[in-house]
Design a protein around this motif. Structure first.
Motif, PDB file in Angstrom:
ATOM      1  N   ILE A  89     -78.056 -32.876  15.712  1.00 24.92           N
ATOM      2  CA  ILE A  89     -78.511 -31.903  16.718  1.00 24.92           C
ATOM      3  C   ILE A  89     -77.420 -30.895  17.084  1.00 24.92           C
ATOM      4  O   ILE A  89     -77.714 -29.892  17.727  1.00 24.92           O
ATOM      5  N   ASN A  90     -76.195 -31.142  16.669  1.00 27.79           N
ATOM      6  CA  ASN A  90     -75.091 -30.197  16.863  1.00 27.79           C
ATOM      7  C   ASN A  90     -74.452 -29.922  15.507  1.00 27.79           C
ATOM      8  O   ASN A  90     -73.325 -30.334  15.238  1.00 27.79           O
ATOM      9  N   PRO A  91     -75.170 -29.225  14.629  1.00 25.16           N
ATOM     10  CA  PRO A  91     -74.713 -29.097  13.241  1.00 25.16           C
ATOM     11  C   PRO A  91     -73.451 -28.249  13.089  1.00 25.16           C
ATOM     12  O   PRO A  91     -73.256 -27.266  13.809  1.00 25.16           O
ATOM     13  N   LEU A  92     -72.638 -28.666  12.147  1.00 27.43           N
ATOM     14  CA  LEU A  92     -71.475 -27.885  11.744  1.00 27.43           C
ATOM     15  C   LEU A  92     -71.855 -26.862  10.680  1.00 27.43           C
ATOM     16  O   LEU A  92     -71.102 -25.924  10.413  1.00 27.43           O
ATOM     17  N   LEU A 110     -72.981 -35.910   6.690  1.00 31.63           N
ATOM     18  CA  LEU A 110     -73.135 -35.174   5.433  1.00 31.63           C
ATOM     19  C   LEU A 110     -73.178 -33.700   5.813  1.00 31.63           C
ATOM     20  O   LEU A 110     -74.129 -33.238   6.447  1.00 31.63           O
ATOM     21  N   VAL A 111     -72.112 -32.985   5.460  1.00 29.89           N
ATOM     22  CA  VAL A 111     -71.991 -31.591   5.896  1.00 29.89           C
ATOM     23  C   VAL A 111     -71.837 -30.683   4.680  1.00 29.89           C
ATOM     24  O   VAL A 111     -70.851 -30.786   3.950  1.00 29.89           O
ATOM     25  N   PRO A 112     -72.817 -29.790   4.469  1.00 28.72           N
ATOM     26  CA  PRO A 112     -72.635 -28.809   3.402  1.00 28.72           C
ATOM     27  C   PRO A 112     -71.432 -27.924   3.739  1.00 28.72           C
ATOM     28  O   PRO A 112     -71.297 -27.460   4.875  1.00 28.72           O
ATOM     29  N   THR A 113     -70.562 -27.747   2.769  1.00 22.67           N
ATOM     30  CA  THR A 113     -69.291 -27.088   3.030  1.00 22.67           C
ATOM     31  C   THR A 113     -69.075 -25.952   2.028  1.00 22.67           C
ATOM     32  O   THR A 113     -69.344 -26.100   0.838  1.00 22.67           O
ATOM     33  N   TYR A 114     -68.577 -24.857   2.566  1.00 21.25           N
ATOM     34  CA  TYR A 114     -68.317 -23.662   1.764  1.00 21.25           C
ATOM     35  C   TYR A 114     -66.866 -23.240   1.975  1.00 21.25           C
ATOM     36  O   TYR A 114     -66.312 -23.445   3.057  1.00 21.25           O
ATOM     37  N   SER A 146     -78.746 -39.627  -1.906  1.00 22.99           N
ATOM     38  CA  SER A 146     -80.014 -38.935  -2.106  1.00 22.99           C
ATOM     39  C   SER A 146     -80.113 -37.676  -1.236  1.00 22.99           C
ATOM     40  O   SER A 146     -80.484 -36.598  -1.714  1.00 22.99           O
ATOM     41  N   VAL A 147     -79.766 -37.802   0.031  1.00 22.50           N
ATOM     42  CA  VAL A 147     -79.849 -36.657   0.948  1.00 22.50           C
ATOM     43  C   VAL A 147     -78.810 -35.597   0.574  1.00 22.50           C
ATOM     44  O   VAL A 147     -79.081 -34.396   0.667  1.00 22.50           O
ATOM     45  N   SER A 148     -77.640 -36.013   0.115  1.00 22.25           N
ATOM     46  CA  SER A 148     -76.637 -35.043  -0.346  1.00 22.25           C
ATOM     47  C   SER A 148     -77.196 -34.196  -1.482  1.00 22.25           C
ATOM     48  O   SER A 148     -76.949 -32.984  -1.541  1.00 22.25           O
ATOM     49  N   GLY A 149     -77.937 -34.810  -2.383  1.00 18.82           N
ATOM     50  CA  GLY A 149     -78.581 -34.067  -3.474  1.00 18.82           C
ATOM     51  C   GLY A 149     -79.568 -33.050  -2.945  1.00 18.82           C
ATOM     52  O   GLY A 149     -79.650 -31.915  -3.441  1.00 18.82           O
ATOM     53  N   ARG A 150     -80.318 -33.425  -1.923  1.00 18.84           N
ATOM     54  CA  ARG A 150     -81.260 -32.485  -1.309  1.00 18.84           C
ATOM     55  C   ARG A 150     -80.516 -31.310  -0.676  1.00 18.84           C
ATOM     56  O   ARG A 150     -80.925 -30.151  -0.803  1.00 18.84           O
ATOM     57  N   ILE A 151     -79.423 -31.623   0.019  1.00 21.32           N
ATOM     58  CA  ILE A 151     -78.622 -30.574   0.659  1.00 21.32           C
ATOM     59  C   ILE A 151     -78.080 -29.614  -0.405  1.00 21.32           C
ATOM     60  O   ILE A 151     -78.133 -28.394  -0.237  1.00 21.32           O
ATOM     61  N   LYS A 152     -77.583 -30.156  -1.513  1.00 20.48           N
ATOM     62  CA  LYS A 152     -77.027 -29.314  -2.578  1.00 20.48           C
ATOM     63  C   LYS A 152     -78.102 -28.405  -3.165  1.00 20.48           C
ATOM     64  O   LYS A 152     -77.864 -27.216  -3.386  1.00 20.48           O
ATOM     65  N   ARG A 153     -79.289 -28.956  -3.416  1.00 23.23           N
ATOM     66  CA  ARG A 153     -80.371 -28.150  -3.993  1.00 23.23           C
ATOM     67  C   ARG A 153     -80.870 -27.093  -3.000  1.00 23.23           C
ATOM     68  O   ARG A 153     -81.176 -25.964  -3.388  1.00 23.23           O
ATOM     69  N   ALA A 154     -80.958 -27.445  -1.733  1.00 21.80           N
ATOM     70  CA  ALA A 154     -81.523 -26.533  -0.737  1.00 21.80           C
ATOM     71  C   ALA A 154     -80.577 -25.409  -0.336  1.00 21.80           C
ATOM     72  O   ALA A 154     -81.003 -24.263  -0.164  1.00 21.80           O
ATOM     73  N   PHE A 155     -79.289 -25.731  -0.166  1.00 25.18           N
ATOM     74  CA  PHE A 155     -78.357 -24.764   0.420  1.00 25.18           C
ATOM     75  C   PHE A 155     -77.211 -24.343  -0.504  1.00 25.18           C
ATOM     76  O   PHE A 155     -76.425 -23.473  -0.147  1.00 25.18           O
ATOM     77  N   GLU A 156     -77.103 -24.967  -1.668  1.00 26.89           N
ATOM     78  CA  GLU A 156     -76.100 -24.627  -2.676  1.00 26.89           C
ATOM     79  C   GLU A 156     -74.683 -24.506  -2.129  1.00 26.89           C
ATOM     80  O   GLU A 156     -73.972 -23.520  -2.377  1.00 26.89           O
ATOM     81  N   PRO A 157     -74.215 -25.523  -1.379  1.00 25.03           N
ATOM     82  CA  PRO A 157     -72.834 -25.480  -0.883  1.00 25.03           C
ATOM     83  C   PRO A 157     -71.853 -25.741  -2.028  1.00 25.03           C
ATOM     84  O   PRO A 157     -72.246 -26.180  -3.117  1.00 25.03           O
ATOM     85  N   ASP A 158     -70.568 -25.474  -1.752  1.00 27.32           N
ATOM     86  CA  ASP A 158     -69.537 -25.816  -2.734  1.00 27.32           C
ATOM     87  C   ASP A 158     -69.505 -27.324  -2.954  1.00 27.32           C
ATOM     88  O   ASP A 158     -69.334 -27.793  -4.076  1.00 27.32           O
ATOM     89  N   PHE A 159     -69.650 -28.067  -1.872  1.00 23.80           N
ATOM     90  CA  PHE A 159     -69.782 -29.520  -1.938  1.00 23.80           C
ATOM     91  C   PHE A 159     -70.327 -30.013  -0.609  1.00 23.80           C
ATOM     92  O   PHE A 159     -70.441 -29.262   0.345  1.00 23.80           O
ATOM     93  N   VAL A 160     -70.686 -31.286  -0.579  1.00 23.57           N
ATOM     94  CA  VAL A 160     -71.165 -31.904   0.654  1.00 23.57           C
ATOM     95  C   VAL A 160     -70.085 -32.872   1.122  1.00 23.57           C
ATOM     96  O   VAL A 160     -69.796 -33.861   0.446  1.00 23.57           O
ATOM     97  N   ALA A 161     -69.460 -32.549   2.245  1.00 25.88           N
ATOM     98  CA  ALA A 161     -68.436 -33.424   2.809  1.00 25.88           C
ATOM     99  C   ALA A 161     -69.119 -34.659   3.384  1.00 25.88           C
ATOM    100  O   ALA A 161     -70.195 -34.566   3.989  1.00 25.88           O
ATOM    101  N   MET A 162     -68.499 -35.805   3.202  1.00 31.75           N
ATOM    102  CA  MET A 162     -69.041 -37.053   3.726  1.00 31.75           C
ATOM    103  C   MET A 162     -67.924 -37.796   4.435  1.00 31.75           C
ATOM    104  O   MET A 162     -66.836 -37.947   3.892  1.00 31.75           O
TER     105      MET A 162
END
Length: 141
Positions: free
Chosen positions: A32-35, A98-102, A68-84
């Motif tokens: 609810i407080n996304p980075l 799981l934070v999409p990171t650019y 699994s959710v990281s894969g969804r994040i990568k496909r949806a938002f195309e970040p450089d990587f997903v920080a975990m």
């Protein structure tokens, strides 16, 4: 489950949440407080303050859902990587971020600063001298 834990209330359905996916033991929700857009939390359904106190089935579920959710994040938002990373200190219920990171965004800058500190700090650099002993301790515990 505890009444005072927001994640337990979400699992019970007593608090609203944007559920992305779940299985028998774990649930992935939007933070609810996304980075960043798509920032998710993966939580065990059982109240466990620290991830290392989960049982083997819960660990497997939690990390499988995070993958699994990281894969969804990568496909949806195309970040450089997903920080975990795993936390639980502020809200004592295990949760994996799981934070999409650019490049250059706040999370990327934070981890770059942390890694720079790790590599340059005199105090932390002294820990390198104990690597062999530390490895031996951890192998034999």
């Amino acid at each position: 489950m505890t009444e005072s834990c927001v994640f337990c209330r979400i699992v019970r359905g007593d608090e609203p949440a944007h559920i992305i996916d779940e299985d028998e033991l774990s649930m992935a929700i939007l933070d609810i407080n996304p980075l960043a857009r798509g920032h998710c939390l993966v939580i065990p359904k059982r109240h466990v303050p620290w991830w290392h106190d989960l049982n083997e089935r819960e660990v497997s579920s939690l990390f499988r859902l995070a993958w699994s959710v990281s894969g969804r994040i990568k496909r949806a938002f195309e970040p450089d990587f997903v920080a975990m990373y795993a936390r639980g200190r502020r809200i004592p219920h295990t949760h994996i971020f799981l934070v999409p990171t650019y490049k250059g965004d706040p999370v990327d800058r934070f981890f770059n600063a942390l890694e720079g500190f790790q590599e340059s700090s005199v105090i932390l650099a002294s820990l390198r001298n104990d690597l062999k002993e530390t490895a031996e301790i951890l192998r034999n515990v």
